[in-house]
Scaffold this motif. Structure first.
Motif, short mmCIF file in Angstrom:
data_model
loop_
_atom_site.label_atom_id
_atom_site.label_comp_id
_atom_site.label_asym_id
_atom_site.label_seq_id
_atom_site.Cartn_x
_atom_site.Cartn_y
_atom_site.Cartn_z
N CYS A 39 29.92 13.08 -7.04
CA CYS A 39 29.97 11.74 -7.61
C CYS A 39 29.34 10.72 -6.67
O CYS A 39 28.48 9.92 -7.06
CB CYS A 39 31.43 11.37 -7.90
SG CYS A 39 31.70 9.65 -8.36
N LEU A 40 29.75 10.76 -5.41
CA LEU A 40 29.27 9.77 -4.45
C LEU A 40 27.80 9.97 -4.10
O LEU A 40 27.08 9.00 -3.83
CB LEU A 40 30.14 9.79 -3.20
CG LEU A 40 31.56 9.29 -3.47
CD1 LEU A 40 32.49 9.65 -2.32
CD2 LEU A 40 31.56 7.78 -3.69
N ALA A 41 27.34 11.21 -4.12
CA ALA A 41 25.91 11.45 -3.91
C ALA A 41 25.10 10.81 -5.03
O ALA A 41 24.02 10.24 -4.79
CB ALA A 41 25.64 12.95 -3.83
N SER A 42 25.59 10.89 -6.26
CA SER A 42 24.87 10.26 -7.38
C SER A 42 24.88 8.74 -7.25
O SER A 42 23.88 8.07 -7.54
CB SER A 42 25.47 10.69 -8.72
OG SER A 42 26.71 10.06 -9.00
N VAL A 43 26.00 8.18 -6.78
CA VAL A 43 26.06 6.73 -6.56
C VAL A 43 25.08 6.32 -5.47
O VAL A 43 24.37 5.32 -5.58
CB VAL A 43 27.50 6.31 -6.19
CG1 VAL A 43 27.55 4.86 -5.73
CG2 VAL A 43 28.43 6.52 -7.38
N ALA A 44 25.01 7.12 -4.40
CA ALA A 44 24.11 6.81 -3.29
C ALA A 44 22.64 6.85 -3.72
O ALA A 44 21.79 6.18 -3.11
CB ALA A 44 24.34 7.79 -2.14
N ALA A 45 22.33 7.62 -4.77
CA ALA A 45 20.96 7.73 -5.26
C ALA A 45 20.61 6.65 -6.27
O ALA A 45 19.50 6.64 -6.82
CB ALA A 45 20.74 9.11 -5.87
N SER A 46 21.54 5.75 -6.56
CA SER A 46 21.30 4.70 -7.56
C SER A 46 20.24 3.72 -7.07
O SER A 46 20.12 3.44 -5.88
CB SER A 46 22.60 3.93 -7.83
OG SER A 46 23.58 4.77 -8.40
N ALA A 47 19.47 3.21 -8.02
CA ALA A 47 18.44 2.22 -7.71
C ALA A 47 18.57 1.04 -8.66
O ALA A 47 18.45 1.23 -9.88
CB ALA A 47 17.06 2.86 -7.81
N PRO A 48 18.82 -0.17 -8.14
CA PRO A 48 19.11 -0.44 -6.73
C PRO A 48 20.48 0.08 -6.33
O PRO A 48 21.34 0.29 -7.17
CB PRO A 48 19.05 -1.97 -6.67
CG PRO A 48 19.44 -2.41 -8.04
CD PRO A 48 18.86 -1.39 -8.98
N ALA A 49 20.65 0.24 -5.03
CA ALA A 49 21.93 0.74 -4.53
C ALA A 49 23.02 -0.31 -4.68
O ALA A 49 22.75 -1.51 -4.57
CB ALA A 49 21.79 1.13 -3.07
N PRO A 50 24.24 0.09 -4.96
CA PRO A 50 25.35 -0.89 -4.99
C PRO A 50 25.57 -1.48 -3.61
O PRO A 50 25.26 -0.85 -2.58
CB PRO A 50 26.54 -0.05 -5.44
CG PRO A 50 26.19 1.36 -5.11
CD PRO A 50 24.71 1.47 -5.23
#
Length: 316
Positions: A39-50
């Motif tokens: 889950c957190l790896a997918s969040v870290a790959a978000s663009a733009p990042a939170p």
């Protein structure tokens, strides 16, 4: 709640100072650490990042800080000594995110993964019009991502309380438009700062299940819109608990009654009573005494406000 650390003792990295939308992500760890790391790896790959990412080890002690830092270096790990539930855990992180200046907070289940542009799509929907309280994602099933785990929901006032719109259906044009809905699932729900300031946090009496429905109902009563944003795609597995057979069914039954005590009128209580009686009768005819007893106990405990048997449910 006993055992909860003071909020001041729970700093989040990356205090917010810009004027653009500032998104915090709140994830609760419960169950398999591999789920939380994915889950957190997918969040870290978000663009733009939170701007902020916080994960609460909800009383398990099983989430390794080194593994977390490897997959999501910007995430902050918070530990508590006991399971605070979905509502209590997210409320703890929600308060700190708002204190740090977040304009939006994404509540995200640890057994869900977000598409790289999902958070941005949620924020676009939240900022496209005034008085948006929450935005829900298009939640797809991990078992078959061409089908929906859930799109949005309606309150039916039947034994299960709600209808889960789209559950198990193929993804398609019927689920491709932004729309105002009654409630969206808390497994991937973006809340706005304005709405939280007015409506308040999740009701911790629910512990888990239907607290998202309750929050959305309260937000709509306060004049906020709840939106479904199909461009935000999230894949969710969903899982049961440990201990007592299928504690989710107990919690759902209990919290149906808690919800009714807060929101039902005479007509809603009548419909609930009739459909709950029919549901229990069906389970009795099927001969599943364990399920019947579990549901009956949940409805009874919720109606009379009895304490949650968290240890028996395998939740503490």
């Amino acid at each position: 709640m006993a055992g909860r650390p003071a909020l001041a003792a729970l700093p989040l990295r990356g205090r917010l100072t810009t004027t653009a939308p500032r998104v915090a992500v709140s994830v609760l760890h419960w169950g398999d650490p591999a789920d939380t790391l994915r889950c957190l790896a997918s969040v870290a790959a978000s663009a733009p990042a939170p701007a902020l990412v916080a994960v609460l080890d909800n009383g398990t002690g099983t989430l390794d800080a080194g593994a977390l830092a490897h997959v999501a270096p910007v995430a902050t790990l918070v530990r508590v000594p006991e399971n605070l539930g979905f509502a209590g855990g997210h409320d703890l992180l929600l308060a700190r995110a708002l204190e740090a200046g977040a304009t939006h907070v994404l509540l995200l289940n640890n057994d869900a993964t977000v598409a790289p542009d999902a958070i941005a799509a949620l924020v676009r929907a939240a900022t496209a019009e005034p008085r948006v309280g929450a935005v829900g994602a298009k939640v797809l099933s991990a078992a078959d991502p061409t089908r929906l785990w859930l799109a949005w929901g309606r309150v039916t006032w039947r034994a299960a309380l709600v209808e889960r719109v789209g559950r198990g259906q193929p993804d398609g044009p019927a689920f491709d438009d932004v729309r105002a809905v009654e409630w969206v699932p808390g497994c991937a729900m973006l809340l706005t700062r304005e709405a939280i300031a007015t409506v308040g946090a999740l009701d911790e009496a629910f512990f888990a299940y239907h607290e998202d429905v309750d929050w959305c109902v309260r937000a709509r009563a306060a004049g906020f819109r709840i939106l479904f944003a199909p461009a935000a795609r999230v894949v969710h597995r969903g899982e049961g608990g440990r201990g007592l057979a299928n504690p989710a069914r107990y919690l759902s039954a209990r919290n149906t009654m808690l919800f009714a005590r807060k929101h039902a009128g005479a007509r809603e209580w009548l419909r609930l009573g009739v459909t709950i009686g029919a549901s229990l009768a069906r389970e009795t005819v099927r001969g599943d005494r364990a399920v019947t007893a579990l549901l009956w106990r949940g409805y009874r405990d919720g109606l009379f406000g009895r304490p949650l048997p968290l240890r028996e449910l395998g939740l503490r």
